[in-house]
Every structure is written in structure tokens, then in C-alpha cells.
Design a protein around this motif. Structure first.
Motif, mmCIF file in Angstrom:
data_model
loop_
_atom_site.group_PDB
_atom_site.id
_atom_site.type_symbol
_atom_site.label_atom_id
_atom_site.label_comp_id
_atom_site.label_asym_id
_atom_site.label_seq_id
_atom_site.Cartn_x
_atom_site.Cartn_y
_atom_site.Cartn_z
ATOM 1 N N GLU A 73 0.852 -1.185 0.000
ATOM 2 C CA GLU A 73 0.000 0.000 0.000
ATOM 3 C C GLU A 73 0.888 1.234 0.000
ATOM 4 O OE1 GLU A 73 -2.490 1.622 -0.717
ATOM 5 O OE2 GLU A 73 -3.992 1.483 0.866
ATOM 6 N N SER A 109 -8.764 5.485 5.166
ATOM 7 C CA SER A 109 -8.590 5.833 3.762
ATOM 8 C C SER A 109 -8.654 7.344 3.583
ATOM 9 C CB SER A 109 -9.673 5.174 2.907
ATOM 10 O OG SER A 109 -10.950 5.720 3.207
ATOM 11 N N THR A 181 -10.899 1.016 -0.274
ATOM 12 C CA THR A 181 -9.915 -0.062 -0.276
ATOM 13 C C THR A 181 -9.015 0.099 -1.489
ATOM 14 O OG1 THR A 181 -9.622 -2.449 0.062
ATOM 15 C CG2 THR A 181 -11.271 -1.750 -1.572
ATOM 16 N N SER A 182 -8.055 -0.803 -1.634
ATOM 17 C CA SER A 182 -7.018 -0.631 -2.656
ATOM 18 C C SER A 182 -7.524 -0.892 -4.069
ATOM 19 C CB SER A 182 -5.846 -1.566 -2.357
ATOM 20 O OG SER A 182 -5.338 -1.320 -1.066
ATOM 21 N N HIS A 191 -7.339 -5.901 -0.690
ATOM 22 C CA HIS A 191 -6.369 -5.010 -0.034
ATOM 23 C C HIS A 191 -5.038 -5.741 0.083
ATOM 24 C CE1 HIS A 191 -4.570 -2.144 2.773
ATOM 25 N NE2 HIS A 191 -5.503 -1.305 2.364
ATOM 26 N N LYS A 200 -10.981 -3.853 8.524
ATOM 27 C CA LYS A 200 -12.005 -3.433 7.586
ATOM 28 C C LYS A 200 -13.216 -4.372 7.612
ATOM 29 C CE LYS A 200 -9.033 -0.960 4.313
ATOM 30 N NZ LYS A 200 -9.861 0.255 4.128
ATOM 31 N N SER A 223 -5.557 -6.971 -5.485
ATOM 32 C CA SER A 223 -4.432 -6.888 -4.569
ATOM 33 C C SER A 223 -4.255 -8.245 -3.888
ATOM 34 C CB SER A 223 -4.665 -5.786 -3.532
ATOM 35 O OG SER A 223 -4.825 -4.531 -4.174
#
Length: 262
Positions: A73, A109, A181-182, A191, A200, A223
Motif C-alpha cells: 500500500e 482511507s 480499499t485498494s 487489499h 475493515k 491486490s
């Protein structure tokens, strides 16, 4: 070549310039950082080791990066500079789910941070978060009560991260939780970090209504860790640059909201 000759920036100033350059570009080579700072290669390597050790940047072959990957991340500082208009649009749409007197849970976030900046306009609220930046935004707002979740402080995320039972997260039941999230595809969210996935997931369970906010740059990729099925959220808010066929599939699994603009 000395670390600091007369007229040259201090170590702290030099590292600040390195961060600013990498945040702006996503990547910088050792050679360009040496030229920019006017110091030795060894000095730049020491700076990069220090910044990487603090979780602000990531060492890669030939230089340093702030860009996310499927495994790593990006730092909070880098993420705050990215997709700013899209995050503001997501926040404006998400604000419509909040009413005075509610309890609201925000993750760490930068999309949730954009929402935090709008919350004082609602009136009296209780906000629970693990993100230090949210505290900075809301701490002086008389009508907003802020509760910080516990855990170990992460310099990379500028937040407190811990198991739901240890952080206190597992004890809360809120009106609405907001997360980003990613990456996501059209049925699932992902993520890079397992510790954050655990938090989360607990945030989804804590909210009577659970809202995922995603801009188009995160869609269509994966991810390392599976985070949650889209169907586990009550609502999904996306920007209009998410392709229409993907939005149609998403809408089969979750209540979908598209922002008016970016």
C-alpha cells in the motif's frame, strides 16, 4: 561531499524535498535525487533508508517509489495527493447517508478523510476512526464527538492498526460505516495488508449500513488479499469513469450509487 555545506538544505529539509518529489512523480531515481539535493550518493542512500524505515516511501531498484502495488500500500501522505477531485465527489455523495445524531465509523482511507471534512456541516455526530488525520480535521468541531480506535501506530498509514478485539472496534455498533480499499473487480474488494483486512471486515460488521467508496482508478484490479464480497456492503459509491458494464454487474450485488461528477 559533505552532508550539509553552507546554503544547502538541512537533512529534514532535504528529506521533505525527496518526499515531495516522489509524491508528485510516483518514482525518483537515486541519480536525480543526488543532483537535486547536491549531496553525495551515500547521503541520499541514508535518507532513503530512513524514509523507507519510517514507511513514507518504498525502496525499489535504482531509486524510491510511492506507487502502490498488488502487495504494498502507498503511504497516507502519497494517497492524499492522488485522485483528489474523485475523492471529493465520492465524499459529497456519501454525505447524503449521514443525518444529525448518527454514529459514523471512518476507516483510514483518504477517501474517508474527504468525507470527514464535510461532516461538520451535518450537525451533531459521533465519529469513530483509527485515522489520525480524521482527528486533526474534527477535533475542534464542537458538535462532533470523536472516538479514536486503539492499536499500534503505523507511520505509513498515519493510523492505529490492531485486531478488532484489541483495538476496541469489536465493541461498537454504529449507524453507518464508510470505507475505501485498494482495488476491486465487479464482485469483490481487495487489499494488500492482512492486518487492515481484519479491521475493515470488522468495520463492515459494525455498521447497520456499510458503505464502500471507490474511484475509477481502483477498479478492475486485484491486490494480495481478498477483503470482502461487494454483496457484504449495503452500498457502493463509485465515480462515473467506472465502465458501464462493470457498474451493471456491481449493481446485481450491492446498492450502487454513481457520483454526479469528479
Amino acid at each position: 561531499m559533505p552532508d550539509q555545506a553552507p546554503g544547502r538544505p538541512s537533512r529534514a529539509q532535504r528529506q521533505r524535498r525527496i518526499i515531495d518529489r516522489v509524491v508528485e512523480q510516483g518514482f525518483a531515481s537515486v541519480a536525480e535525487l543526488v543532483e537535486d539535493a547536491g549531496v553525495s550518493v551515500m547521503t541520499i542512500h541514508r535518507d532513503l533508508d530512513d524514509l523507507a524505515g519510517r514507511g513514507l516511501l518504498r525502496r525499489v531498484h535504482g531509486g524510491v517509489s510511492a506507487l502502490p502495488t498488488g502487495v504494498f500500500e502507498s503511504s497516507s501522505e502519497f494517497r492524499m495527493q492522488r485522485q483528489v477531485e474523485a475523492k471529493d465527489a465520492l465524499a459529497r455523495t456519501a454525505l447524503g447517508f449521514v443525518e444529525p445524531g448518527m454514529s459514523v465509523l471512518l476507516d483510514d482511507s483518504t477517501t474517508a478523510l474527504a468525507l470527514a471534512r464535510l461532516l461538520p456541516s451535518v450537525g451533531a455526530l459521533t465519529v469513530i476512526t483509527n485515522y489520525r488525520q480524521v482527528l486533526e480535521v474534527l477535533m475542534d468541531q464542537d458538535e462532533v464527538s470523536v472516538i479514536m480506535l486503539g492499536g499500534a501506530y503505523s507511520r505509513t498509514h498515519d493510523s492505529f492498526i490492531g485486531a478488532p478485539d484489541a483495538s476496541g472496534l469489536a465493541t461498537y455498533a454504529v449507524d453507518v460505516s464508510f470505507q475505501s480499499t485498494s482495488t476491486i473487480d465487479d464482485v469483490r474488494a481487495y487489499h494488500q495488508e492482512q492486518e487492515l483486512v481484519l479491521m475493515k471486515r470488522a468495520m463492515i460488521e459494525s455498521g447497520e449500513r456499510s458503505v464502500l467508496m471507490i474511484d475509477g482508478s481502483k477498479v478492475g484490479r486485484r491486490s494480495l488479499h481478498r477483503f470482502a464480497e461487494l454483496s457484504e456492503f449495503s452500498d457502493l459509491v463509485v465515480t462515473p469513469d467506472v465502465p458501464a458494464p462493470m457498474r451493471e454487474t456491481m449493481a446485481e450485488h450491492v446498492r450502487l450509487h454513481v457520483t454526479d461528477g469528479m
